[in-house]
Write an enzyme that holds these catalytic residues in place. Structure first.
Site, PDB file in Angstrom:
ATOM      1  N   ASP A 123       0.833  -1.193   0.000  1.00 47.16           N
ATOM      2  CA  ASP A 123       0.000   0.000   0.000  1.00 47.16           C
ATOM      3  C   ASP A 123       0.876   1.254   0.000  1.00 47.16           C
ATOM      4  O   ASP A 123       1.846   1.327   0.762  1.00 47.16           O
ATOM      5  CB  ASP A 123      -0.881  -0.035   1.264  1.00 47.16           C
ATOM      6  CG  ASP A 123      -1.868   1.109   1.317  1.00 47.16           C
ATOM      7  OD1 ASP A 123      -2.698   1.213   0.397  1.00 47.16           O
ATOM      8  OD2 ASP A 123      -1.802   1.889   2.283  1.00 47.16           O
ATOM      9  N   GLU A 159       1.822  -0.379  -5.000  1.00 43.78           N
ATOM     10  CA  GLU A 159       0.902   0.705  -5.327  1.00 43.78           C
ATOM     11  C   GLU A 159       1.823   1.917  -5.477  1.00 43.78           C
ATOM     12  O   GLU A 159       2.261   2.483  -4.478  1.00 43.78           O
ATOM     13  CB  GLU A 159      -0.133   0.925  -4.223  1.00 43.78           C
ATOM     14  CG  GLU A 159      -1.161   1.967  -4.610  1.00 43.78           C
ATOM     15  CD  GLU A 159      -2.124   2.313  -3.462  1.00 43.78           C
ATOM     16  OE1 GLU A 159      -3.287   2.624  -3.752  1.00 43.78           O
ATOM     17  OE2 GLU A 159      -1.719   2.289  -2.282  1.00 43.78           O
TER      18      GLU A 159
END
Lengths: 723, 110
Positions: free
Chosen positions: A373, A410
């Site tokens: 993330d 990401e």
């Protein structure tokens, strides 16, 4: 032969201890006892606190430095249990199953009160959770009201790591062969329609029950939204009417402990047995592996649940604030994560912790890969500047234990760093291809002049990943962030009122189109168009080189009522309604067959980008067409292409494939190129047809009568296969 | 935890009473291992056990493995719902022969 270090040297209030080992960090079962080891560079005093499970009052508090008794003659003796900056001690004869432990730390550095900026935040009155805790209690049952009077909310426990894997290992499915299914553990089976017994609904165990569904759909990898221990009660709000939760930290992008599975995601969580929770998750991984399905974890290493200077002290900031967090000169937290703090990932200590955690998940849980993330944060230096050669990302790429794990970034953060196509890859890292998502969405809704951009998506984005290959590209149209596929074709605007921020939160650039009416409608023509658009979208995804990822429930037209940021809802907005499977059986069938088509055709799953000189019988591995064969229109909203061999020139016995994507509103006739080798075209897919003529099972494609031209309906995709 | 062991119709019936956890697991293990002989058929009646921890699961598995290693056979009966659920969730159930009732257990042991 008995070890000689199972005997104590010191005694403290009846507890028999000896100096420990600094490595590994955390609490480790050793012969005769438990070794406790914790780092702090800036603390000079540390106390080990032991609790019986669930007790508010400690069983004992053992200092790492002070007066003890000699074990043999009980005479007073000074002792210190520390190596460098690591406090370590072995306590013998503990019942690890009934034990919870914490630390207290103090320092000569000036401390900072809550709410004020500062470099150090030592508070010797606080119980601190071990950053290396392998199991964490305190939120054992999802959503259960916490006892806020308990001074130790997130309670470190011990795990017995002796799970019987019966020979299981990571599957190591080649990256290009993956079809990823992104899911939320609770959301997948919490809905009453899931058919799972209520005691198991929303748990790891329930996912295991649904393996037949995943296998039938044809995905071979599930990506779990965060499962590291988090606090679902963080930023929660009660709903006075229902006496339930109006909002909670449902998605879990806020880590409490990086080594512990979320206890409340285990059906066995309420038993408050750390080993049992670990066993349950391991059993899920083992069973998934038996069924050919890999497990990728969505991991959040960019920040912790401690928030900014107003936030709670759980662990890190009370142990060594200046090490664990990025701070400016005044002691304010840098906020590249958008959540209050930023983990100091390129500090050598923190970098090692991240590595240790991932190694632990790969080695002890057989996890196949990780999706990071806001991964761009992991490439920032301790002052926030992006690094050219980030040590953490390099270390992950070259790590021996993670050597076969998928690493997916990401490739952006909330501090403005956007690295899609340029994330430091070291030949290992793949990226969530946000540009692919936007291109497919815009092409799908008929934006003008998108055929050129779409041609890049089809090839696995060589414009972004030249030299890295298509497997660097995780292709997706939807993910947990943003609209579901159903809502992408049903809403022009986000509808986030339920989030309590007057629709201000969530992304505004959704590239969505409602097909003529905002939200649900009874209008038949609109619903038919929406259905077709969903089929078009998944066809585009499965026909593109790279690694496709679909979002849980898109295969059965799951809606979140136009909410594109449902991070805080523990209700039907996030729970998959399994009744949709029957209601939208044709869409499910389309997804299933489209996935099967991809799996059946290696030409769709190249490891390398197409090289224009590759040829087979005079045909390029990929050739471009338009309404006229061999004459593509790079600035229109229709695109056709033919695949006739793999990127390396090998045919591998695969059939040539022709695809026509007509995102114009009207039907268009596409002149067909002649297939190689005197083969003839057969019809696999035509999204303008109603089910079951919309797609044929791979192998059962009927021949085309007219092989020179094919009329592709408005906003439709046709797929032909030559045989 | 108490452990009653009796012989009924050439079957050894083991009846643990109480919880099986880290504290009581050794009692269980020692008691059962003592009666394992090549070819013995052992029925463990779990209806007197209300709770089994992860240590309990482990000691059951170790006992079971030692038994099968000596060509003895073990069948579990009378597991309550909680124990059954945790054994299923953790996969331990897959290692055992489990039956609902004593009669079914006897039948399974032949």
């Amino acid at each position: 032969m008995e070890r000689i270090d199972v005997h104590p040297t010191h005694v403290y209030q009846g507890f028999r201890i000896r100096s420990g080992k600094p490595y590994p960090f955390g609490a480790t079962l050793v012969p005769g006892g438990i070794n406790f080891s914790i780092f702090s560079r800036h603390a000079d005093y540390c106390v080990l606190v032991l609790f019986n499970r669930g007790a508010k009052e400690p069983l004992v508090e053992i200092p790492f430095r002070g007066m003890f008794q000699k074990a043999d003659n009980k005479e007073p003796v000074w002792g210190e249990f520390r190596t460098g900056n690591v406090f370590n001690m072995t306590v013998l004869e503990l019942d690890h199953e009934d034990l919870e432990y914490a630390f207290r730390m103090d320092s000569n550095y000036q401390s900072t009160p809550r709410g004020k900026p500062g470099i150090h935040r030592f508070d010797p009155s606080r119980y601190l959770m071990d950053p290396y805790a392998r199991a964490i209690g305190g939120r054992d049952e999802w959503g259960k009201l916490a006892d806020w009077a308990d001074p130790y909310q997130h309670r470190a426990r011990i795990v017995f790591d002796d799970f019987d894997w019966e020979g299981d290992r990571q599957l190591e499915i080649p990256m290009e062969d993956l079809v990823i299914y992104e899911m939320h553990v609770r959301g997948f089976t919490r809905h009453p329609s899931s058919g799972v017994p209520s005691a198991q609904a929303g748990t790891f165990s329930a996912i295991r029950e649904k393996i037949p569904y995943l296998k039938d759909l044809g995905v071979n990898c599930i990506e779990l939204m965060p499962i590291f221990e988090f606090d679902e009660l963080e930023h929660s709000a009660r709903d006075e009417l229902s006496e339930g939760w109006a909002r909670m930290n449902y998605w879990g992008y806020s880590t409490v402990g990086f080594f512990a599975p979320k206890a409340a995601y285990a059906a066995t969580g309420p038993m408050k047995d750390g080993t049992m929770v670990a066993d349950e998750l391991k059993n899920l991984v083992k069973e998934l592996h038996k069924n050919g399905i890999e497990v990728i974890l969505d991991v959040v290493f960019n920040h912790t649940a401690e928030g900014n200077e107003q936030g709670p002290t759980i662990s890190y900031r009370g142990i060594d604030n200046a090490t664990y967090y990025m701070l400016n000169e005044e002691g304010y937290y840098y906020n590249f994560s958008g959540t209050g703090n930023t983990l100091n990932c390129n500090n050598p200590i923190v970098r090692d912790m991240v590595l240790d955690a991932l190694r632990y998940w790969a080695a002890e849980y057989h996890i196949d890969g990780f999706r990071f993330d806001l991964a761009s944060i992991l490439g920032r230096d301790p002052w926030g500047a992006p690094l050219a050669n980030p040590p953490l990302l390099e270390a992950l790429a070259y790590d021996p234990i993670l050597g076969k794990c998928k690493l997916i970034a990401e490739a952006w953060d909330a501090g403005g760093l956007y690295q899609v196509g340029s994330f430091p890859a070291y030949g290992r890292w793949a990226e969530w291809n946000g540009k692919c998502r936007d291109a497919i969405r815009r092409f799908l809704k008929g934006d003008s002049a998108m055929s050129g951009a779409m041609s890049m998506v089809v090839q696995g984005s060589p414009d972004l990943y030249a030299g890295r290959g298509p497997t660097a590209s995780i292709n997706f149209v939807t993910c947990h962030d943003g609209f579901t596929l159903n809502d992408l074709v049903s809403d022009n605007e986000k509808h986030n009122e339920a989030n309590g921020e007057e629709n201000r939160d969530g992304a505004n650039d959704n590239n969505s189109w409602n097909c003529g009416w905002e939200g649900p409608t009874c209008e038949l023509a609109i619903n038919e168009l929406r259905r077709r658009q969903m089929k078009n979208a998944v066809a585009m995804l499965m026909l593109s080189q790279g690694v496709p990822m679909i979002l849980m429930g898109d295969e059965i037209a799951r809606s979140k009522l136009g909410n594109n940021n449902t991070y805080c809802h523990d209700n039907e907005l996030n729970w998959l309604d399994w009744d949709l499977q029957e209601k939208n059986a044709d869409l499910y069938r389309f997804f299933k067959n489209t996935i099967a088509f991809r799996i059946a055709h290696p030409v769709l799953r190249n490891r390398d980008h197409f090289q224009q000189q590759d040829s087979r019988n005079g045909f390029a591995s990929i050739s471009w067409h338009g309404t006229q064969a061999w004459r593509p229109d790079w600035n229109g909203n229709a695109l056709a292409f033919m695949l006739s061999s793999r990127a390396n020139g090998k045919a591998d016995g695969d059939n040539p494939i022709y695809v026509a994507m007509n995102m114009h509103w009207d039907a268009l006739p596409f002149e067909l190129p002649s297939p190689p080798d005197n083969l003839s075209w057969h019809l696999s897919t035509n999204t303008s047809m109603p089910a079951p003529q919309d797609i044929y099972e791979p192998g059962n494609e009927p021949p085309l009568e007219n092989t020179s031209s094919f009329l592709v309906g408005g906003r439709s995709v046709a797929i032909l296969v030559a045989k | 935890m108490e452990l009653n062991i009796k012989t009924v119709d050439q079957l050894t019936v083991v009846e643990p009473l109480g919880d099986i956890d880290g504290k009581t697991a050794p009692t269980f293990q020692d008691g059962v291992l003592a009666i394992i002989e090549p070819g013995s058929r052992i029925l463990i009646d779990m209806s007197g056990v209300s709770f089994m921890s992860s240590a309990g699961l482990r000691v059951m598995l170790l006992t079971h493995r030692k038994a099968t290693g000596s060509e003895a056979r073990i069948v579990l009966v009378g597991l309550n719902e909680n124990i059954l659920n945790s054994m299923t969730a953790t996969g331990f159930i897959n290692f055992f022969t489990v039956r609902n009732t004593l009669d079914e257990g006897r039948e399974a042991l032949g």
